[in-house]
Write an enzyme that holds these catalytic residues in place. Sequence first.
Site, PDB file in Angstrom:
ATOM      1  N   HIS A 192      32.704  40.303  35.231  1.00  0.00           N
ATOM      2  CA  HIS A 192      31.456  40.892  35.735  1.00  0.00           C
ATOM      3  C   HIS A 192      30.611  39.819  36.419  1.00  0.00           C
ATOM      4  CE1 HIS A 192      27.701  43.391  35.449  1.00  0.00           C
ATOM      5  NE2 HIS A 192      27.155  42.190  35.331  1.00  0.00           N
ATOM      6  N   GLU A 193      30.457  38.680  35.773  1.00  0.00           N
ATOM      7  CA  GLU A 193      29.626  37.620  36.341  1.00  0.00           C
ATOM      8  C   GLU A 193      30.258  37.026  37.594  1.00  0.00           C
ATOM      9  OE1 GLU A 193      26.749  37.436  35.419  1.00  0.00           O
ATOM     10  OE2 GLU A 193      26.881  38.507  33.525  1.00  0.00           O
ATOM     11  N   HIS A 225      29.444  39.142  40.544  1.00  0.00           N
ATOM     12  CA  HIS A 225      28.120  38.838  41.094  1.00  0.00           C
ATOM     13  C   HIS A 225      28.202  37.664  42.067  1.00  0.00           C
ATOM     14  CE1 HIS A 225      25.447  41.606  39.153  1.00  0.00           C
ATOM     15  NE2 HIS A 225      25.711  41.197  37.923  1.00  0.00           N
TER      16      HIS A 225
END
Length: 289
Positions: free
Chosen positions: A132-133, A136
């Site tokens: 997820h990070e 980003h």
Amino acid sequence: MGNQFKTLALLAALSGLLIAISYWVIGGSSGLMIGIGLAAVTNLLSWYQSDKIALAVYRAQAVSESQAPKLYRTVQRLSQRANIPMPGVYIVPGQTANAFATGRDPEHAAVAVTEGILNILPEDELEAVIAHELTHIINRDTLTQAVAATVAGAISFLAQMVSYSLWFGGIGGRDNERGGNPLGVLLTVVLAPIAATIIQLAISRTREFSADAGSARLTGNPRALARALQRLEATARQMPLNANPAFEPLLIINPISGQFLGNLFSSHPSTEARVQALLKLEKQLPTIA
């Protein structure tokens, strides 16, 4: 392209708000020029130092492979899979469970997790959070969020300084041009931080769904992220991560999500909505992978 234009417009609105505060508080052309200068410095600072600012806010500490082998190798493996440079790896001290990414581009990025997250997440859920990070970072959300956080933080700080000045003898009114109006100053102090927060919400909310979907694609396991989000929310409510509210949008989970007011003023969609989206995505995964 539409989302990029919207984001740029919202970032411009944040800078415009900072300029407006200076104009109303100081007054006239002096206030306008000071506001433009503040906006320029804040944007440049957040552009080139966004990773350092966010890491300092959360007191994150860089770690090597020998210090945190499981975390380091997870970041390394997923970065190779995503075909991006490996970001710096950081740990935030404390038993609360959260994570964030920062940096202006993939070449100047960092991923940080709390000590608490390492203690409570099994390997597949930790992998989903890291993915997820990294999404980003791939989407350049880290730059957008850091710039928004820095400018919003500057707005809140300036409004706070103005409120102190009002208590200790007044400000403004020395320029013979328009400005320094007491009512305008008071409204600025009250409304500017709220407006900055609303703009931040508009920037960050949709990006969480995109990062969740990116994690699902990168790991092939959307259910792992769904479980991780539920686990993180439960823990974060008990032990919230204390920091400048302007930087809360960087975090993977918001401690007050799940409540009506929390959802209304949260930088994140509700955990329930994110979990539902991930479970729907699970059914489509063979098609989109």
